[in-house]
Design an enzyme around this catalytic site. Structure first.
Site, mmCIF file in Angstrom:
data_model
loop_
_atom_site.group_PDB
_atom_site.id
_atom_site.type_symbol
_atom_site.label_atom_id
_atom_site.label_comp_id
_atom_site.label_asym_id
_atom_site.label_seq_id
_atom_site.Cartn_x
_atom_site.Cartn_y
_atom_site.Cartn_z
ATOM 1 N N TYR A 1 -2.080 -8.703 1.419
ATOM 2 C CA TYR A 1 -0.912 -9.833 1.253
ATOM 3 C C TYR A 1 -0.366 -10.114 2.592
ATOM 4 O O TYR A 1 -0.063 -9.073 3.214
ATOM 5 C CB TYR A 1 0.031 -9.161 0.326
ATOM 6 N N HIS B 1 4.527 -5.675 5.984
ATOM 7 C CA HIS B 1 5.102 -4.885 5.113
ATOM 8 C C HIS B 1 4.584 -3.547 5.719
ATOM 9 O O HIS B 1 3.395 -3.647 6.353
ATOM 10 C CB HIS B 1 4.864 -4.991 3.817
HETATM 11 N N1 GTA Z 1 6.250 -2.589 -5.485
HETATM 12 O O1 GTA Z 1 4.266 -6.189 -7.406
HETATM 13 C C1 GTA Z 1 4.287 -5.419 -6.739
HETATM 14 C C2 GTA Z 1 3.071 -5.127 -5.764
HETATM 15 N N2 GTA Z 1 1.835 -5.667 -5.498
HETATM 16 C C3 GTA Z 1 1.565 -6.991 -6.171
HETATM 17 C C4 GTA Z 1 1.315 -5.154 -4.689
HETATM 18 N N3 GTA Z 1 2.099 -4.104 -4.237
HETATM 19 C C5 GTA Z 1 3.111 -4.000 -4.882
HETATM 20 N N4 GTA Z 1 4.257 -3.156 -4.918
HETATM 21 C C6 GTA Z 1 5.100 -3.223 -5.604
HETATM 22 N N5 GTA Z 1 5.236 -4.362 -6.618
HETATM 23 O O2 GTA Z 1 0.046 -0.924 -1.221
HETATM 24 C C7 GTA Z 1 1.511 -3.323 -3.139
HETATM 25 C C8 GTA Z 1 0.045 -2.649 -3.155
HETATM 26 C C9 GTA Z 1 -0.261 -2.222 -1.703
HETATM 27 C C10 GTA Z 1 0.888 -3.043 -1.018
HETATM 28 C C11 GTA Z 1 0.092 -4.142 -0.181
HETATM 29 O O3 GTA Z 1 1.636 -3.720 -1.962
HETATM 30 O O4 GTA Z 1 -0.094 -1.561 -4.212
HETATM 31 P P1 GTA Z 1 -1.663 -4.433 1.400
HETATM 32 O O5 GTA Z 1 -1.399 -5.938 1.519
HETATM 33 O O6 GTA Z 1 -2.009 -3.788 2.852
HETATM 34 O O7 GTA Z 1 -2.794 -4.408 0.629
HETATM 35 O O8 GTA Z 1 -0.594 -3.597 0.694
HETATM 36 P P2 GTA Z 1 -3.975 -3.560 -0.114
HETATM 37 O O9 GTA Z 1 -3.397 -2.057 0.216
HETATM 38 O O10 GTA Z 1 -5.156 -3.625 0.122
HETATM 39 O O11 GTA Z 1 -3.556 -3.608 -1.537
HETATM 40 P P3 GTA Z 1 -3.987 -2.830 -2.882
HETATM 41 O O12 GTA Z 1 -3.496 -4.095 -3.856
HETATM 42 O O13 GTA Z 1 -3.029 -1.574 -2.897
HETATM 43 O O14 GTA Z 1 -5.544 -2.699 -2.932
HETATM 44 C C12 GTA Z 1 -6.032 -1.678 -2.430
HETATM 45 C C13 GTA Z 1 -7.320 -1.302 -2.901
HETATM 46 O O15 GTA Z 1 -7.144 0.015 -3.327
HETATM 47 C C14 GTA Z 1 -8.017 -1.973 -4.016
HETATM 48 O O16 GTA Z 1 -8.983 -2.815 -3.362
HETATM 49 C C15 GTA Z 1 -8.271 -1.068 -4.974
HETATM 50 O O17 GTA Z 1 -9.800 -0.896 -5.252
HETATM 51 C C16 GTA Z 1 -7.915 0.219 -4.448
HETATM 52 N N6 GTA Z 1 -7.211 1.437 -5.360
HETATM 53 C C17 GTA Z 1 -7.505 2.454 -5.358
HETATM 54 N N7 GTA Z 1 -6.899 3.338 -6.224
HETATM 55 C C18 GTA Z 1 -5.903 2.332 -6.660
HETATM 56 C C19 GTA Z 1 -4.854 2.285 -7.671
HETATM 57 N N8 GTA Z 1 -4.305 3.418 -8.374
HETATM 58 N N9 GTA Z 1 -4.117 1.053 -8.111
HETATM 59 C C20 GTA Z 1 -4.572 0.033 -7.545
HETATM 60 N N10 GTA Z 1 -5.482 -0.187 -6.620
HETATM 61 C C21 GTA Z 1 -6.401 1.132 -6.212
#
Ligand code: GTA
Length: 329
Positions: free
Chosen positions: A265, A269
């Site tokens: 995103y 952050h």
């Molecule tokens: N509070 O609505 C939200 C929200 N959204 C939509 C995203 N985040 C949110 N937090 C709140 N409310 O840590 C959080 C995400 C993430 C951060 C964005 O915002 O949880 P980023 O832009 O650096 O992106 O951070 P990131 O880290 O890639 O995002 P995301 O969505 O966590 O994806 C990470 C990867 O982790 C995924 O591809 C997935 O395959 C993997 N993964 C492993 N374990 C999990 C798990 N338990 N849940 C989700 N994904 C997981």
């Protein structure tokens, strides 16, 4: 960790009891947002699975693609850790069936009371193709991006193809998750909102995961940072750590504070995770410690605009295709 965990549980309990009190008074914010109080409602009863995107028996997690009432959906099912505080209840109120006994060794199936056996469930609906790809198990490739590559390849792709930031704006405008906010600095320049990450169920401090979302809306990622953002970054770093110490009794020496590059995103952050918790995306190929980012910008105001950065991309990521087309892979 036990003291901290207890502190977390008691703070979660007190939040819950204050929510209960608000519900009783009819002024629960979450209830207002949705028009209903949070309740047991199974929106997944009509979920039809089209594929398992990935799963891990060791991590006890499964990512599913399917449909809910005709809409594309991604569902993440994750078994939650066993909590020390619930052990007495677990042993007292469970059913136990013997599987086998041999000498001093025996193994059982334990059926816990349902409330001690919850599955953390995340739903993305309607999900875009980009969400589906994000959760599909994929081979990754390390990409080398110069400052020029960023401007000619990455930036145009990010401007066309990014995931929606509506959830971020909802948090900043208190339209969603308002009751979960741990710390809010309203300053338009250096302010931010600190709250539990979507991936954290807040049941135990051992897997603590919070995110700090900057109030400034025009910083897409690490690449946009320059020394002019140092006051913002220092503010997030210091006040974020102080707020976590205050709320969860977890000192800065137990925190991993970092940014992702590339993020999912594109709104600035910062991730705060507990050291020792193997949070997804905390590896060296993607995570940049905020302390390093601050130092690098102090040394060179344009560090992140000019330096070559490396990051992994999944095989079916459109950005990887753009790097290939540009002859950079
Ligand atoms: N509070 O609505 C939200 C929200 N959204 C939509 C995203 N985040 C949110 N937090 C709140 N409310 O840590 C959080 C995400 C993430 C951060 C964005 O915002 O949880 P980023 O832009 O650096 O992106 O951070 P990131 O880290 O890639 O995002 P995301 O969505 O966590 O994806 C990470 C990867 O982790 C995924 O591809 C997935 O395959 C993997 N993964 C492993 N374990 C999990 C798990 N338990 N849940 C989700 N994904 C997981």
């Amino acid at each position: 960790a036990t003291v901290a965990a207890k502190r977390e549980i008691s703070s979660a309990e007190s939040e819950e009891s204050s929510r209960e009190a608000k519900r009783a008074k009819g002024d629960d914010k979450n209830g207002e947002e949705t028009g209903n109080e949070p309740e047991w409602k199974n929106i997944l009863s009509t979920f039809t699975t089209s594929s398992v995107l990935s799963d891990s028996a060791r991590e006890k997690i499964m990512f599913l693609h399917g449909k809910i009432a005709g809409d594309e959906a991604v569902v993440v099912l994750e078994k939650t850790p066993i909590r020390e505080e619930s052990l007495a209840e677990l042993f007292r109120d469970s059913k136990l069936r013997l599987d086998m006994r041999n000498d001093i060794y025996s193994s059982y199936r334990l059926q816990a009371p349902p409330h001690l056996n919850e599955i953390k469930t995340t739903v993305v609906c309607p999900a875009t193709e980009k969400h589906v790809k994000k959760y599909r198990r994929q081979e990754s490739f390390l990409v080398e991006e110069t400052g020029d590559d960023y401007r000619s390849v990455t930036l145009p792709y990010v401007q066309q193809q990014s995931l929606s930031l509506q959830w971020v704006y909802n948090i900043l405008e208190k339209k969603a998750e308002a009751e979960r906010v741990v710390y809010d600095d309203p300053d338009p320049e250096v302010g931010f909102v600190l709250l539990p990450d979507l991936k954290w169920d807040q049941k135990q401090v051992d897997d603590l995961y919070l995110i700090a979302i900057a109030r400034q809306k025009d910083i897409k990622s690490l690449r946009d940072l320059s020394s002019e953002h140092l006051p913002l970054l220092r503010n997030i770093f210091h006040k974020g750590k102080a707020a976590i110490l205050e709320r969860y009794n977890l000192p800065a020496s137990k925190l991993r504070v970092y940014l992702h590059y590339q993020p999912s995103y594109y709104h600035l952050h910062v991730h705060f995770t507990k050291l020792g918790h193997d949070a997804p995306g905390c590896g060296v190929e993607r995570a940049h410690l905020l302390a390093d980012v601050i130092q690098n910008l102090q040394t060179d105001p344009q560090f992140y605009r000019t330096r070559t950065l490396w990051f992994p991309l999944r095989a079916d990521d459109g950005l990887l295709g753009r790097f290939k087309e540009a002859g950079r892979l």
